[in-house]
Design a protein around this motif. Structure first.
Motif, PDB file in Angstrom:
ATOM      1  N   VAL A 292       0.864  -1.173   0.000  1.00 41.83           N
ATOM      2  CA  VAL A 292       0.000   0.000   0.000  1.00 41.83           C
ATOM      3  C   VAL A 292       0.907   1.230   0.000  1.00 41.83           C
ATOM      4  O   VAL A 292       1.756   1.371   0.875  1.00 41.83           O
ATOM      5  CB  VAL A 292      -0.905   0.029   1.262  1.00 41.83           C
ATOM      6  CG1 VAL A 292      -1.776   1.271   1.261  1.00 41.83           C
ATOM      7  CG2 VAL A 292      -1.741  -1.226   1.353  1.00 41.83           C
ATOM      8  N   ASP A 293       0.731   2.099  -0.979  1.00 50.06           N
ATOM      9  CA  ASP A 293       1.490   3.344  -1.034  1.00 50.06           C
ATOM     10  C   ASP A 293       0.741   4.368  -0.183  1.00 50.06           C
ATOM     11  O   ASP A 293      -0.124   5.087  -0.672  1.00 50.06           O
ATOM     12  CB  ASP A 293       1.633   3.811  -2.478  1.00 50.06           C
ATOM     13  CG  ASP A 293       2.547   5.011  -2.616  1.00 50.06           C
ATOM     14  OD1 ASP A 293       2.934   5.579  -1.565  1.00 50.06           O
ATOM     15  OD2 ASP A 293       2.872   5.388  -3.751  1.00 50.06           O
ATOM     16  N   LEU A 294       1.064   4.406   1.118  1.00 52.92           N
ATOM     17  CA  LEU A 294       0.360   5.294   2.038  1.00 52.92           C
ATOM     18  C   LEU A 294       0.541   6.762   1.693  1.00 52.92           C
ATOM     19  O   LEU A 294      -0.380   7.560   1.870  1.00 52.92           O
ATOM     20  CB  LEU A 294       0.831   5.056   3.473  1.00 52.92           C
ATOM     21  CG  LEU A 294       0.222   3.878   4.200  1.00 52.92           C
ATOM     22  CD1 LEU A 294       0.836   3.746   5.580  1.00 52.92           C
ATOM     23  CD2 LEU A 294      -1.272   4.012   4.312  1.00 52.92           C
ATOM     24  N   SER A 295       1.713   7.125   1.191  1.00 55.49           N
ATOM     25  CA  SER A 295       1.922   8.531   0.851  1.00 55.49           C
ATOM     26  C   SER A 295       1.014   8.949  -0.296  1.00 55.49           C
ATOM     27  O   SER A 295       0.446  10.042  -0.274  1.00 55.49           O
ATOM     28  CB  SER A 295       3.392   8.800   0.517  1.00 55.49           C
ATOM     29  OG  SER A 295       3.857   7.897  -0.455  1.00 55.49           O
ATOM     30  N   ALA A 296       0.821   8.091  -1.292  1.00 56.60           N
ATOM     31  CA  ALA A 296      -0.067   8.431  -2.413  1.00 56.60           C
ATOM     32  C   ALA A 296      -1.525   8.487  -1.961  1.00 56.60           C
ATOM     33  O   ALA A 296      -2.284   9.361  -2.399  1.00 56.60           O
ATOM     34  CB  ALA A 296       0.100   7.414  -3.535  1.00 56.60           C
TER      35      ALA A 296
END
Length: 187
Positions: free
Chosen positions: A169-173
């Protein structure tokens, strides 16, 4: 200033059908302190509550986790999310980050346990520290350095790679997309 949002407003801003948003909020948030379905009060969401529902909805609809599993993931990551995303004023104040650097790249790797054990998930959070471009003729390569934090360690990795069932999961995106959509029509 503390801002609150209503179901219809969040549904429209985030591009999620209203019925789905309401279902997710019932599943992933505690009961509304002002009343239930027929109390006559519309539920109001803080930015924190709205982000948690948005992230849980992503886990369910995009990554295919069950609702109980997504609820467990939110519970396990609650303190980390509060400290690094929800209480980090940089996300809310400047949703797209610095024009040259942006917000830090944060990847969440969710590794389910292979057997029914406690904890059911292991979480590895990778934050990018540095990225160098290494050019070799027509080929461009990047060298990246990461800091990795493990939350709820489960079974140790016996090989040097993540199991095939790990979900990234790309949390920043996700946080950037959430805050941009939330603030795009603010006056």
């Amino acid at each position: 200033m503390l801002k609150f949002y209503l179901n219809r407003d969040l549904s429209k801003r985030l591009g999620i059908p209203l019925s789905r948003w309401k279902r997710w909020s019932r599943e992933f948030l505690p009961p509304d302190p002002l009343g239930g379905h027929q109390s006559g009060y519309a539920r109001q969401y803080s930015t924190k509550d709205a982000f948690l529902v948005y992230l849980a909805g992503f886990l369910v609809s995009i990554l295919g986790f069950s609702i109980p599993a997504a609820r467990q993931i939110l519970h396990d990551l609650d303190l980390w999310l509060k400290k690094n995303i929800l209480e980090n004023d940089a996300w809310a104040a400047n949703p797209v980050g610095d024009a040259t650097i942006g917000h830090p790249c944060i990847d969440l790797i969710i590794i389910p346990a292979r057997r029914k054990v406690t904890p059911a998930f292991t979480y590895r959070i990778r934050s990018k520290i540095e990225r160098k471009v290494l050019s070799e003729g027509a080929i461009t390569l990047w060298q990246e350095k990461f800091a990795e934090q493990i939350i709820k360690p489960g079974e140790p990795l016996k090989t040097g790679c993540y199991p095939a069932c790990a979900r990234w999961v790309d949390l920043s995106a996700i946080a950037e997309q959430f805050f941009v959509r939330l603030t795009s029509t603010d006056s």
